[in-house]
Write an enzyme that holds these catalytic residues in place. Structure first.
Site, PDB file in Angstrom:
ATOM      1  N   SER A  42       0.945  -1.139   0.016  1.00 61.84           N
ATOM      2  CA  SER A  42      -0.160   0.056  -0.151  1.00 61.84           C
ATOM      3  C   SER A  42       0.905   1.266  -0.003  1.00 61.84           C
ATOM      4  O   SER A  42       1.598   1.290  -0.677  1.00 61.84           O
ATOM      5  CB  SER A  42      -0.931  -0.056   1.096  1.00 61.84           C
ATOM      6  OG  SER A  42      -1.961   1.015   1.195  1.00 61.84           O
ATOM      7  N   ASP A  77      -8.633  -6.835  -4.765  1.00 61.12           N
ATOM      8  CA  ASP A  77      -8.147  -5.384  -4.159  1.00 61.12           C
ATOM      9  C   ASP A  77      -8.650  -4.498  -5.292  1.00 61.12           C
ATOM     10  O   ASP A  77      -7.994  -4.236  -6.370  1.00 61.12           O
ATOM     11  CB  ASP A  77      -6.650  -5.249  -3.985  1.00 61.12           C
ATOM     12  CG  ASP A  77      -6.244  -4.171  -3.496  1.00 61.12           C
ATOM     13  OD1 ASP A  77      -6.833  -3.214  -3.174  1.00 61.12           O
ATOM     14  OD2 ASP A  77      -4.887  -3.924  -3.131  1.00 61.12           O
ATOM     15  N   HIS A 105      -7.787  -5.333  -0.316  1.00 62.90           N
ATOM     16  CA  HIS A 105      -6.547  -4.690  -0.109  1.00 62.90           C
ATOM     17  C   HIS A 105      -5.975  -5.356   1.157  1.00 62.90           C
ATOM     18  O   HIS A 105      -4.564  -5.210   1.186  1.00 62.90           O
ATOM     19  CB  HIS A 105      -6.746  -3.061  -0.025  1.00 62.90           C
ATOM     20  CG  HIS A 105      -5.448  -2.387   0.056  1.00 62.90           C
ATOM     21  ND1 HIS A 105      -4.519  -2.297  -0.645  1.00 62.90           N
ATOM     22  CD2 HIS A 105      -5.182  -1.521   1.048  1.00 62.90           C
ATOM     23  CE1 HIS A 105      -3.509  -1.596  -0.428  1.00 62.90           C
ATOM     24  NE2 HIS A 105      -3.753  -1.306   0.928  1.00 62.90           N
ATOM     25  N   ASP A 106      -6.802  -5.456   2.314  1.00 62.70           N
ATOM     26  CA  ASP A 106      -6.198  -6.300   3.107  1.00 62.70           C
ATOM     27  C   ASP A 106      -5.424  -7.472   3.086  1.00 62.70           C
ATOM     28  O   ASP A 106      -4.581  -8.054   4.024  1.00 62.70           O
ATOM     29  CB  ASP A 106      -7.090  -6.379   4.578  1.00 62.70           C
ATOM     30  CG  ASP A 106      -7.407  -5.332   5.244  1.00 62.70           C
ATOM     31  OD1 ASP A 106      -6.532  -4.310   5.296  1.00 62.70           O
ATOM     32  OD2 ASP A 106      -8.181  -5.253   6.325  1.00 62.70           O
TER      33      ASP A 106
END
Lengths: 411, 411
Positions: A178, A346, A379-380
């Site tokens: 990220s 994501d 995204h995690d």
């Protein structure tokens, strides 16, 4: 400690302590200002090789800190791993575990039997590095909104100055997910002769407009909270917890995928599958979950740091920094090998962004690998899918000669 | 009026006025309470046939009102069409145009040469129908948070009572998008013998968990604003504009698609492509756009109505209302023909939800058509893609015998 320390898993770096270093010189910023003094909070894992050629810098994301691995020596009671799923895995015993503990340690992706891994809290942070909650030497009070607006490049220059102070010139690798991946890419662009390899996970060369929008909403939510007080809330006994909570909830949903939320919560109600007809109270499990995430986040994170860090990650734009148009001018000086990892679900940092970086590097003849991991958690995933990232990263790092003089893992 | 009235486009229903009707009886609600008195704001377009068999009820979505078509007789200066793109098309001259003006009128999808189209402001609304800003007869003050929690079925029962008062028994069709589509589906389930056709656009039988999450965040943002004052803000000179603005921005992004935001704004800066290094001011065009949307919305919409309507649409769950599990028990009594329209880029009310309804109806042997329109503008397509919905809806409605006694369009 009032509680017994949790048993450490195999492969752990053990108990660690965040340390601090004061930079000897001011940090010059993209906005034209200088920042001084600058203190950097950091942790290290593993041993520095005699030739100092086995250093991996790990960069954290928006809500992270320097505590990337192991168990904090003095647990604050707040884990830095409060992401989706982390609570499931850690349980009460996991409090104080680093945010990438599954990735850093003996035999892990960033193998501390081979590498000396460093993680610093980023410039502007609230985990010990100088940020808006630090004392402004000009006034003797916290900077608040007078803290200079910073960029990802400013974060990287601060890390460079920090490594200089430690006597470390080269990085065997710089890695992050990220915003951490943005820093890794920025390293390769800013200091091409000092980075051997880049691992940028679930990241991008420039956040897409919807991501810019989500970040703007999160910041607006904080700044619209009267308790923000124009940013001068320190010492007033009030802080913009209401707005920060909303910001965190927005962020949280963008970090997950819609299917992951469906799988985890569905439309289950809090109350035995019967509506209670309430506006104020959570009615669905997912509503209660979001409030819990908001409440736990505001206790451990500074709102102004959120604002500055969110702003920096929306500014990040490698093409714009190098004249606009194409990525090529930004990347043509890169000398590092690059590994890009993205996750199929994501939608905040979609695989297409990593693909653009891959294609730009490949067109320039640079060594690059790109892996898309099929995984449902959005995204995690960069925090959750550690097991599937590990062989990819280990193989990538093994191609390099760096660290060969340091001890090998014997298993 | 200080400005000349805008020229009306061909096919317009002309200048219209919102009227009001007081229901003779209390409305019984799902929560167990009764509401009385209940006033309903409504508009009508076209002429009622002698046999009263050409009525189409159009149901609005979260932020709409009874002004679905034509030009408001007394423009408030606030268009109900403030969605993405609407501002592009209407310009200043479009203020006061109904939110579905492109769909309702002579020769349009809901052809007023053939049908008598009615749109009511929904129960709980702030456009003239009884809602939380209305006077509570028990106290003489606005209900505020003492307004009963309402459901989509309550909205439909109110519409039923309203039509009874008008002497209209049957609906040739009931139509709506988003929450309006939920009402249309609920009509077919609650009053199967009184609905000939359903047109449910960009809608669902139950909002998916991510949508529940977005709505929870929007409501929390309003309720966390100190100016909300527990819902008793009427007459205090303060209203939760800050929190409502954030709620609207969250909603707005969910109504659009990521590609649409990229196409419309990209990463363009406000200031000649140079960073200004500001946290407080909008820096990207998309940031400025969102603030504008927030500011214009809070001027025209009541925060408590937002809370109640958002809650109702998260509650809506046809399967749960009929014992859980499958959609079949809910739909087995349906006698209406059903048209479902969804948009390929709509991630808030995705085509998959409409597909589930289609399959359940088909399995029950019910007549159903399902069209997915390939269009990039996300959920807002139901307001924007009027031209492409029109032939689908006209063809669907033409299959019916209803309204054949009324005058035909001559063109």
């Amino acid at each position: 400690m009032s509680q017994p320390a949790p048993a450490l898993a195999a492969g752990t770096v053990g108990t660690v302590e965040t340390r601090h270093l004061d930079l000897p010189e001011p940090v010059r910023l993209d906005c034209g200002r200088e920042l001084h003094p600058v203190r950097v909070a950091y942790e290290t894992y593993g041993a520095l090789s005699p030739r100092r050629d086995n250093v991996i810098l790990v960069c954290h994301a928006l809500s992270g800190d320097a505590h990337a691995a192991g168990l904090a020596k003095a647990p604050s009671g707040q884990s830095t791993r409060d992401g989706f799923g982390a609570e499931d895995r850690d349980g009460a015993g996991g409090r104080g575990l680093g945010w990438w503990d599954g990735m850093i340690g003996p035999g892990k992706a960033f193998d501390t039997d081979r590498f000396f891994v460093i993680c610093t809290n980023l410039l502007g942070g609230c985990g010990g590095t100088t940020g808006p909650s630090s004392t402004d030497p000009a006034t003797g009070r916290p900077y608040g909104p007078d803290f200079p607006v910073i960029t990802v490049a400013d974060m990287v220059r601060t890390q460079r100055a920090f490594l200089d102070a430690l006597g470390i010139e080269r990085l065997a690798a710089v890695a992050g997910g990220s915003l951490g991946g943005m820093q890794a890419l920025q390293w390769a662009v800013l200091f091409p002769d000092q980075v051997d390899a880049v691992v940028a996970i679930a990241s991008t060369h420039a956040l897409h407009p919807q991501g810019v929008a989500w970040n703007a909403i999160a910041r607006d939510s904080i700044m619209r909270d009267p308790a923000w007080q124009g940013g001068h809330y320190y010492g007033t006994g009030r802080a913009p917890h209401a707005g920060m909570g909303v910001a965190r909830m927005v962020g949280h949903v963008t970090y997950l995928s819609a299917p992951a939320l469906s799988e985890k919560f569905g439309r289950r109600l809090q109350s035995a599958d019967a509506l209670r007809y309430t506006i104020i109270e959570p009615e669905f499990e997912v509503e209660s979950y979001l409030r819990h995430q908001a409440d736990s986040f505001v206790k451990r994170f500074d709102a102004n740091t959120y604002l500055y860090t969110s702003r920096a990650l929306t500014y990040f734009d490698l093409a714009r920094q190098h004249g606009g148009g194409s990525l090529s001018p930004a990347l043509e000086g890169v000398r590092a090998r690059t590994l890009l990892i993205a996750f199929s679900s994501d939608w905040l940092y979609p695989p297409s962004a990593s693909r653009e970086i891959e294609q730009a590097l490949r067109a320039l003849g640079k060594p690059v690998e790109f892996e898309v991991i099929e995984a449902p958690y959005g995204h995690d995933c960069f925090l959750l899918e550690e097991a599937r990232q590990t062989p990819i990263i280990r193989r990538f790092l093994a191609q390099d000669g760096a660290g060969t003089t340091s001890r090998k893992r014997s298993s």
